[in-house]
Design a protein around this motif. Sequence first.
Motif, mmCIF file in Angstrom:
data_model
loop_
_atom_site.group_PDB
_atom_site.id
_atom_site.type_symbol
_atom_site.label_atom_id
_atom_site.label_comp_id
_atom_site.label_asym_id
_atom_site.label_seq_id
_atom_site.Cartn_x
_atom_site.Cartn_y
_atom_site.Cartn_z
ATOM 1 N N GLU A 61 -5.948 -9.455 2.048
ATOM 2 C CA GLU A 61 -5.167 -8.819 3.119
ATOM 3 C C GLU A 61 -5.009 -7.328 2.867
ATOM 4 N N VAL A 62 -4.771 -6.932 1.615
ATOM 5 C CA VAL A 62 -4.684 -5.507 1.281
ATOM 6 C C VAL A 62 -6.007 -4.827 1.624
ATOM 7 N N LEU B 201 0.825 -1.211 0.000
ATOM 8 C CA LEU B 201 0.000 0.000 0.000
ATOM 9 C C LEU B 201 0.859 1.261 0.000
ATOM 10 N N GLN B 202 1.963 1.245 0.741
ATOM 11 C CA GLN B 202 2.871 2.395 0.749
ATOM 12 C C GLN B 202 3.545 2.550 -0.612
ATOM 13 N N GLU B 203 3.980 1.430 -1.176
ATOM 14 C CA GLU B 203 4.638 1.461 -2.488
ATOM 15 C C GLU B 203 3.702 2.032 -3.547
ATOM 16 N N ALA B 204 2.423 1.697 -3.464
ATOM 17 C CA ALA B 204 1.433 2.174 -4.437
ATOM 18 C C ALA B 204 0.998 3.608 -4.161
ATOM 19 N N GLY B 205 1.326 4.136 -2.982
ATOM 20 C CA GLY B 205 0.923 5.494 -2.627
ATOM 21 C C GLY B 205 -0.498 5.579 -2.083
ATOM 22 N N ALA B 206 -1.067 4.444 -1.664
ATOM 23 C CA ALA B 206 -2.438 4.425 -1.160
ATOM 24 C C ALA B 206 -2.522 4.849 0.303
ATOM 25 N N GLN C 75 -2.168 6.500 7.428
ATOM 26 C CA GLN C 75 -3.353 7.238 7.004
ATOM 27 C C GLN C 75 -3.709 6.847 5.573
ATOM 28 N N ASP C 76 -4.986 6.607 5.347
ATOM 29 C CA ASP C 76 -5.503 6.298 4.017
ATOM 30 C C ASP C 76 -5.533 7.591 3.210
ATOM 31 N N ARG C 77 -4.939 7.575 2.024
ATOM 32 C CA ARG C 77 -4.914 8.776 1.189
ATOM 33 C C ARG C 77 -6.179 8.931 0.355
ATOM 34 N N ALA C 78 -7.051 7.910 0.341
ATOM 35 C CA ALA C 78 -8.324 7.941 -0.398
ATOM 36 C C ALA C 78 -8.106 8.222 -1.879
ATOM 37 N N ASP C 79 -7.056 7.674 -2.437
ATOM 38 C CA ASP C 79 -6.737 7.819 -3.858
ATOM 39 C C ASP C 79 -7.140 6.533 -4.564
ATOM 40 N N PRO C 80 -8.213 6.542 -5.353
ATOM 41 C CA PRO C 80 -8.677 5.303 -5.982
ATOM 42 C C PRO C 80 -7.651 4.683 -6.941
ATOM 43 N N HIS C 81 -6.862 5.517 -7.603
ATOM 44 C CA HIS C 81 -5.844 4.990 -8.522
ATOM 45 C C HIS C 81 -4.730 4.283 -7.757
ATOM 46 N N ARG D 99 -5.069 2.897 -4.805
ATOM 47 C CA ARG D 99 -5.661 1.654 -4.284
ATOM 48 C C ARG D 99 -5.629 0.568 -5.355
ATOM 49 N N GLU D 100 -5.985 0.928 -6.576
ATOM 50 C CA GLU D 100 -5.990 -0.064 -7.660
ATOM 51 C C GLU D 100 -4.576 -0.562 -7.942
ATOM 52 N N ARG D 101 -3.569 0.325 -7.852
ATOM 53 C CA ARG D 101 -2.177 -0.107 -8.017
ATOM 54 C C ARG D 101 -1.809 -1.117 -6.931
ATOM 55 N N ALA D 102 -2.270 -0.875 -5.696
ATOM 56 C CA ALA D 102 -1.984 -1.813 -4.597
ATOM 57 C C ALA D 102 -2.640 -3.164 -4.856
ATOM 58 N N PHE D 103 -3.862 -3.159 -5.350
ATOM 59 C CA PHE D 103 -4.529 -4.422 -5.672
ATOM 60 C C PHE D 103 -3.821 -5.130 -6.833
ATOM 61 N N ASP D 104 -3.297 -4.372 -7.782
ATOM 62 C CA ASP D 104 -2.521 -4.974 -8.880
ATOM 63 C C ASP D 104 -1.252 -5.628 -8.346
#
Length: 89
Positions: free
Chosen positions: A69-70, A22-27, A38-44, A46-51
């Motif tokens: 888990e994510v 999640l940190q690597e993706a910037g989420a 803290q959640d950044r509430a950035d949908p893009h 979040r999707e990078r983290a799921f990828d």
Amino acid sequence: MLMTKERRLAIRTLRGWAISALQEAGAIRECEEHGWMQDRADPHARERAFDIARLDSPAGVSPDEAVAEVRDVLDSIGDSCPECPSEID
């Protein structure tokens, strides 16, 4: 020419791996003053983290387990630091 891939730090738990993804993706980000996630509430992001979870899950963990888990970690993190003063006056 020898090519090397940057090594990631060894993560001991699946939750730790999910936080790292999640940190690597910037989420998510860390409060600079108190260290709370803290959640950044950035949908893009979040999707990078799921990828990352789908495509680069830890050894011995299925992509579905990594995605779950994510999602669990995201659900447990708020969008503000509980120790920072509220900006509402």
